[in-house]
Design an enzyme around this catalytic site. Sequence first.
Site, PDB file in Angstrom:
ATOM      1  N   PRO A  10      32.812  40.025  37.634  1.00  0.00           N
ATOM      2  CA  PRO A  10      34.034  40.595  38.198  1.00  0.00           C
ATOM      3  C   PRO A  10      35.231  39.656  38.209  1.00  0.00           C
ATOM      4  CG  PRO A  10      32.388  40.171  39.903  1.00  0.00           C
ATOM      5  CD  PRO A  10      31.707  39.983  38.580  1.00  0.00           C
ATOM      6  N   ASN A  11      36.367  40.246  37.927  1.00  0.00           N
ATOM      7  CA  ASN A  11      37.689  39.608  37.961  1.00  0.00           C
ATOM      8  C   ASN A  11      37.950  38.670  36.792  1.00  0.00           C
ATOM      9  OD1 ASN A  11      38.664  40.796  40.437  1.00  0.00           O
ATOM     10  ND2 ASN A  11      37.164  39.534  41.486  1.00  0.00           N
ATOM     11  N   ARG A  18      46.358  35.530  36.032  1.00  0.00           N
ATOM     12  CA  ARG A  18      46.557  35.274  37.462  1.00  0.00           C
ATOM     13  C   ARG A  18      45.910  33.930  37.797  1.00  0.00           C
ATOM     14  NH1 ARG A  18      49.163  39.270  37.208  1.00  0.00           N
ATOM     15  NH2 ARG A  18      48.967  41.278  38.256  1.00  0.00           N
ATOM     16  N   TYR A  23      41.801  28.769  37.592  1.00  0.00           N
ATOM     17  CA  TYR A  23      40.912  29.154  36.478  1.00  0.00           C
ATOM     18  C   TYR A  23      41.494  28.862  35.098  1.00  0.00           C
ATOM     19  CZ  TYR A  23      38.191  31.325  40.141  1.00  0.00           C
ATOM     20  OH  TYR A  23      37.431  31.529  41.261  1.00  0.00           O
ATOM     21  N   ASN A  74      28.319  34.357  33.172  1.00  0.00           N
ATOM     22  CA  ASN A  74      29.152  33.948  34.301  1.00  0.00           C
ATOM     23  C   ASN A  74      29.249  35.190  35.179  1.00  0.00           C
ATOM     24  OD1 ASN A  74      30.977  33.190  36.193  1.00  0.00           O
ATOM     25  ND2 ASN A  74      32.542  32.461  34.752  1.00  0.00           N
ATOM     26  N   ALA A  77      31.723  36.200  41.218  1.00  0.00           N
ATOM     27  CA  ALA A  77      31.342  36.200  42.643  1.00  0.00           C
ATOM     28  C   ALA A  77      29.942  36.776  42.872  1.00  0.00           C
ATOM     29  CB  ALA A  77      32.377  36.992  43.446  1.00  0.00           C
ATOM     30  N   GLU A  98      23.371  29.985  33.059  1.00  0.00           N
ATOM     31  CA  GLU A  98      24.454  30.348  33.984  1.00  0.00           C
ATOM     32  C   GLU A  98      25.625  29.405  33.738  1.00  0.00           C
ATOM     33  OE1 GLU A  98      23.193  29.854  38.034  1.00  0.00           O
ATOM     34  OE2 GLU A  98      25.223  30.128  38.815  1.00  0.00           O
ATOM     35  N   HIS A 100      29.883  28.466  34.784  1.00  0.00           N
ATOM     36  CA  HIS A 100      31.056  28.674  35.628  1.00  0.00           C
ATOM     37  C   HIS A 100      32.207  27.841  35.092  1.00  0.00           C
ATOM     38  CE1 HIS A 100      28.825  30.941  38.526  1.00  0.00           C
ATOM     39  NE2 HIS A 100      27.873  30.034  38.434  1.00  0.00           N
ATOM     40  N   ARG A 107      33.821  23.427  45.636  1.00  0.00           N
ATOM     41  CA  ARG A 107      34.629  24.482  46.261  1.00  0.00           C
ATOM     42  C   ARG A 107      34.035  24.881  47.612  1.00  0.00           C
ATOM     43  NH1 ARG A 107      36.146  28.934  42.049  1.00  0.00           N
ATOM     44  NH2 ARG A 107      37.681  29.308  43.713  1.00  0.00           N
TER      45      ARG A 107
END
Length: 146
Positions: A10-11, A18, A23, A74, A77, A98, A100, A107
Amino acid sequence: MLSILVLHGPNLNLLGKREPGVYGTATLDEIDCSLKQEAARLQVAVATLQSNHEGALVDAIHAALETHQGILINAGAYTHTSVAIRDAITAVNLPTIEVHLSNIYRREAFRHHSYIAPVAVGQISGFGPDSYRLGLLALVNYLNQS
Ligand code: CA2
């Protein structure tokens, strides 16, 4: 030829559009393009999918069993929340890496736990778009050795 499924959660469709401070400026299309270049160099095929929906990601993991030999994910969230994605990876039993963009351990505390890490071959976190490229290389090396 080995075929790898690349999943973006997501996102991640907003990448480069954005919050470039967190990112980066690369768009998802640019990341997918550079992964396809790396795949050509490694002589493997990649198929990419982004979804904002947990169930769609679960469906894609199930479908991978027919077509792909490994998964690069990835989960965004959902990394920190999704027992369903973890169970799907366990169920298909395809080698999964996995990745990121950000270093999730630098974080907020809620990002430090991954439901996916225990069922993945390994995790690459913190190298921006390079995390994907490094993850693909690691997955292909793993598959070629097994
Ligand atoms: O660092 C990563 O790759 C993450 O998986 C990104 C997720 C975050 O929830 C994870 O903790 C770490 C968030 C992706 C959101 O992507 C955006 C991109 C541009 C603008 C806003 C969000």
